[in-house]
Scaffold this motif. Structure first.
Motif, PDB file in Angstrom:
ATOM      1  N   ASP A 198     -89.307 -37.574 -14.539  1.00  0.00           N
ATOM      2  CA  ASP A 198     -88.154 -37.915 -15.358  1.00  0.00           C
ATOM      3  C   ASP A 198     -88.356 -39.227 -16.109  1.00  0.00           C
ATOM      4  OD1 ASP A 198     -86.870 -35.655 -14.559  1.00  0.00           O
ATOM      5  OD2 ASP A 198     -85.673 -36.606 -12.992  1.00  0.00           O
ATOM      6  N   ASP A 199     -89.347 -40.008 -15.680  1.00  0.00           N
ATOM      7  CA  ASP A 199     -89.650 -41.268 -16.336  1.00  0.00           C
ATOM      8  C   ASP A 199     -90.200 -40.981 -17.731  1.00  0.00           C
ATOM      9  OD1 ASP A 199     -90.535 -43.774 -17.112  1.00  0.00           O
ATOM     10  OD2 ASP A 199     -91.151 -44.310 -15.078  1.00  0.00           O
ATOM     11  N   GLU A 200     -89.717 -41.734 -18.716  1.00  0.00           N
ATOM     12  CA  GLU A 200     -90.177 -41.527 -20.093  1.00  0.00           C
ATOM     13  C   GLU A 200     -91.602 -42.020 -20.296  1.00  0.00           C
ATOM     14  OE1 GLU A 200     -87.411 -43.281 -22.768  1.00  0.00           O
ATOM     15  OE2 GLU A 200     -85.783 -41.895 -22.285  1.00  0.00           O
ATOM     16  N   ASN A 201     -92.061 -42.937 -19.440  1.00  0.00           N
ATOM     17  CA  ASN A 201     -93.409 -43.470 -19.582  1.00  0.00           C
ATOM     18  C   ASN A 201     -94.440 -42.431 -19.151  1.00  0.00           C
ATOM     19  OD1 ASN A 201     -92.506 -46.049 -20.401  1.00  0.00           O
ATOM     20  ND2 ASN A 201     -92.095 -46.583 -18.269  1.00  0.00           N
ATOM     21  N   LEU A 202     -95.564 -42.394 -19.856  1.00  0.00           N
ATOM     22  CA  LEU A 202     -96.631 -41.451 -19.525  1.00  0.00           C
ATOM     23  C   LEU A 202     -97.573 -42.018 -18.471  1.00  0.00           C
ATOM     24  CD1 LEU A 202     -97.523 -40.097 -23.088  1.00  0.00           C
ATOM     25  CD2 LEU A 202     -96.012 -39.082 -21.363  1.00  0.00           C
ATOM     26  N   VAL A 211    -101.942 -45.570  -9.674  1.00  0.00           N
ATOM     27  CA  VAL A 211    -101.512 -45.211 -11.029  1.00  0.00           C
ATOM     28  C   VAL A 211    -101.326 -43.707 -11.120  1.00  0.00           C
ATOM     29  CG1 VAL A 211    -102.088 -45.271 -13.484  1.00  0.00           C
ATOM     30  CG2 VAL A 211    -102.742 -47.175 -11.995  1.00  0.00           C
ATOM     31  N   ILE A 212    -100.144 -43.289 -11.601  1.00  0.00           N
ATOM     32  CA  ILE A 212     -99.828 -41.878 -11.831  1.00  0.00           C
ATOM     33  C   ILE A 212     -99.657 -41.678 -13.329  1.00  0.00           C
ATOM     34  CG2 ILE A 212     -98.286 -39.957 -11.296  1.00  0.00           C
ATOM     35  CD1 ILE A 212     -99.620 -41.111  -8.838  1.00  0.00           C
ATOM     36  N   VAL A 213    -100.295 -40.657 -13.872  1.00  0.00           N
ATOM     37  CA  VAL A 213    -100.136 -40.358 -15.299  1.00  0.00           C
ATOM     38  C   VAL A 213     -99.667 -38.918 -15.461  1.00  0.00           C
ATOM     39  CG1 VAL A 213    -101.956 -41.992 -15.886  1.00  0.00           C
ATOM     40  CG2 VAL A 213    -102.511 -39.561 -15.688  1.00  0.00           C
ATOM     41  N   LYS A 214     -98.970 -38.695 -16.555  1.00  0.00           N
ATOM     42  CA  LYS A 214     -98.587 -37.330 -16.902  1.00  0.00           C
ATOM     43  C   LYS A 214     -99.750 -36.641 -17.604  1.00  0.00           C
ATOM     44  CE  LYS A 214     -93.631 -38.190 -17.265  1.00  0.00           C
ATOM     45  NZ  LYS A 214     -92.409 -38.044 -18.098  1.00  0.00           N
ATOM     46  N   GLU A 221    -104.657 -42.866 -25.686  1.00  0.00           N
ATOM     47  CA  GLU A 221    -103.761 -43.811 -25.019  1.00  0.00           C
ATOM     48  C   GLU A 221    -104.299 -44.166 -23.633  1.00  0.00           C
ATOM     49  OE1 GLU A 221     -99.603 -42.927 -24.998  1.00  0.00           O
ATOM     50  OE2 GLU A 221     -99.621 -42.138 -27.057  1.00  0.00           O
ATOM     51  N   PHE A 222    -104.898 -43.184 -22.952  1.00  0.00           N
ATOM     52  CA  PHE A 222    -105.544 -43.439 -21.665  1.00  0.00           C
ATOM     53  C   PHE A 222    -106.667 -44.459 -21.847  1.00  0.00           C
ATOM     54  CE2 PHE A 222    -108.724 -42.815 -18.417  1.00  0.00           C
ATOM     55  CZ  PHE A 222    -107.996 -42.589 -17.248  1.00  0.00           C
ATOM     56  N   ASN A 234    -113.063 -32.255 -27.477  1.00  0.00           N
ATOM     57  CA  ASN A 234    -112.524 -30.909 -27.307  1.00  0.00           C
ATOM     58  C   ASN A 234    -111.136 -30.871 -26.683  1.00  0.00           C
ATOM     59  OD1 ASN A 234    -114.927 -29.646 -28.289  1.00  0.00           O
ATOM     60  ND2 ASN A 234    -115.894 -30.113 -26.311  1.00  0.00           N
ATOM     61  N   SER A 235    -110.608 -32.011 -26.271  1.00  0.00           N
ATOM     62  CA  SER A 235    -109.281 -32.061 -25.655  1.00  0.00           C
ATOM     63  C   SER A 235    -108.532 -33.274 -26.176  1.00  0.00           C
ATOM     64  CB  SER A 235    -109.403 -32.146 -24.126  1.00  0.00           C
ATOM     65  OG  SER A 235    -110.061 -31.017 -23.608  1.00  0.00           O
ATOM     66  N   ASP A 236    -107.227 -33.097 -26.339  1.00  0.00           N
ATOM     67  CA  ASP A 236    -106.397 -34.200 -26.813  1.00  0.00           C
ATOM     68  C   ASP A 236    -105.714 -34.943 -25.674  1.00  0.00           C
ATOM     69  OD1 ASP A 236    -106.959 -33.615 -29.494  1.00  0.00           O
ATOM     70  OD2 ASP A 236    -105.371 -32.094 -29.555  1.00  0.00           O
ATOM     71  N   THR A 237    -105.519 -34.275 -24.527  1.00  0.00           N
ATOM     72  CA  THR A 237    -104.771 -34.867 -23.422  1.00  0.00           C
ATOM     73  C   THR A 237    -105.635 -34.955 -22.164  1.00  0.00           C
ATOM     74  OG1 THR A 237    -103.927 -32.752 -22.596  1.00  0.00           O
ATOM     75  CG2 THR A 237    -102.655 -33.856 -24.332  1.00  0.00           C
ATOM     76  N   ILE A 238    -105.189 -35.779 -21.217  1.00  0.00           N
ATOM     77  CA  ILE A 238    -105.891 -35.921 -19.939  1.00  0.00           C
ATOM     78  C   ILE A 238    -105.855 -34.610 -19.160  1.00  0.00           C
ATOM     79  CG2 ILE A 238    -105.751 -37.023 -17.669  1.00  0.00           C
ATOM     80  CD1 ILE A 238    -107.078 -38.727 -19.766  1.00  0.00           C
ATOM     81  N   GLY A 239    -104.729 -33.936 -19.189  1.00  0.00           N
ATOM     82  CA  GLY A 239    -104.639 -32.646 -18.496  1.00  0.00           C
ATOM     83  C   GLY A 239    -105.605 -31.630 -19.062  1.00  0.00           C
ATOM     84  N   GLY A 240    -105.725 -31.600 -20.388  1.00  0.00           N
ATOM     85  CA  GLY A 240    -106.655 -30.678 -21.026  1.00  0.00           C
ATOM     86  C   GLY A 240    -108.099 -31.008 -20.700  1.00  0.00           C
ATOM     87  N   LEU A 241    -108.428 -32.300 -20.666  1.00  0.00           N
ATOM     88  CA  LEU A 241    -109.789 -32.724 -20.344  1.00  0.00           C
ATOM     89  C   LEU A 241    -110.166 -32.306 -18.921  1.00  0.00           C
ATOM     90  CD1 LEU A 241    -112.357 -34.332 -21.032  1.00  0.00           C
ATOM     91  CD2 LEU A 241    -111.179 -36.388 -20.192  1.00  0.00           C
TER      92      LEU A 241
END
Length: 283
Positions: A198-202, A211-214, A221-222, A234-241
């Motif tokens: 629910d936190d707006e911060n990523l 450290v927890i990241v979305k 940004e990471f 090939n990926s834009d996000t940490i989850g995708g990577l």
């Protein structure tokens, strides 16, 4: 020396001497005296810092009233008496809570408490038709805003309640309080996945430094936050990577090393990652 006797343990004697040396030479007469003794014990290494912080909070919890920690009425998550099963589920999924006030007339009247677990029986199609919220509503406990937290905690434990509705001096609904709210005043903030999501911060740094990241955190940004360079070709996000590196959508508890980082999945479903614990490894 009698051969049956054993020499005293050096470690045990040392600990005993340490404890006796810490004990105050005169009786503590005020709370300030007790706190000073605790502070000295923490400085001498007899009491751990976490234990010292907790004991301080215990000393002051009786100074707090329910009004100091309650969830105000405007922020309450609730279900309405006429809600269908699907509507109740929507409220529960959106809020992430396990207990909900059941209201009538838009929070002006609370007629009971609903536990999320009581809905599990109705996930079966045969039982779904028999859902009736009124049959599942449990008794509600009302308490005044002025109640002391130490008294409330004792009542929660004695009556095995986990939630109470707070009323003001005129009897109007002021908010609600849970046993978790009270315990957090003693043990510190209790985080769960919904708090973080629910936190707006990523990127979120916890009290213990982890450290927890979305998963939707952009790689650039990471890189900026951790002053590193992860390839974002090939990926834009940490989850995708992470998914790309593993070759599948990882499950909770799965981890992977990428460059100097260890990524541990702490929340995911069958389709995507939600939350990741990041640990920077020593180079």
């Amino acid at each position: 020396m009698n051969v049956s006797e054993k020499p005293p343990s050096t470690f045990g004697q040392s600990l005993k001497n340490k404890l006796f040396s810490w004990l105050p030479q005169q009786r503590a007469e005020t709370r300030e005296d007790v706190l000073e003794n605790l502070r000295q014990a923490e400085e001498d290494g007899i009491v751990a810092r976490d234990a010292y912080d907790m004991m301080q909070r215990v000393m002051f919890v009786s100074d707090l009233q329910v009004r100091d920690i309650m969830v105000p009425r405007s922020s309450m998550a609730y279900v309405e008496r006429e809600h269908s099963l699907d509507q109740c589920l929507d409220v529960m999924v959106d809020s992430g809570h396990s207990r909900f006030p059941v209201v009538d007339n838009e929070k002006d009247q609370i007629i009971g408490i609903l536990l999320a677990k009581d809905l599990l029986h109705f996930f079966d199609e045969d039982n779904k038709q028999r859902f009736n919220l009124r049959d599942l509503t449990r008794p509600v406990v009302f308490i005044p805003e002025s109640k002391r937290l130490n008294v409330l905690l004792s009542e929660f434990r004695e009556n095995r309640n986990h939630m109470a509705i707070v009323v003001d001096e005129f009897g109007a609904i002021a908010g609600l309080v849970t046993i978790e709210d009270v315990l957090e005043q003693i043990v510190g903030n209790i985080e769960d996945e919904h708090d973080i999501e629910d936190d707006e911060n990523l990127i979120r740094t916890m009290e213990d430094g982890e450290v927890i990241v979305k998963a939707v955190l952009p790689i650039d940004e990471f890189n900026e936050h951790f002053e590193c360079y992860l390839n974002e070709t090939n990926s834009d996000t940490i989850g995708g990577l992470i998914s790309q590196t593993l070759g599948h959508v990882p499950v909770r508890g799965e981890s992977v090393d990428i460059d100097q980082f260890n990524f541990e999945i702490i929340h995911a479903d069958s389709r995507r990652i939600h939350l990741i614990r990041v640990h920077k490894q020593a180079s």
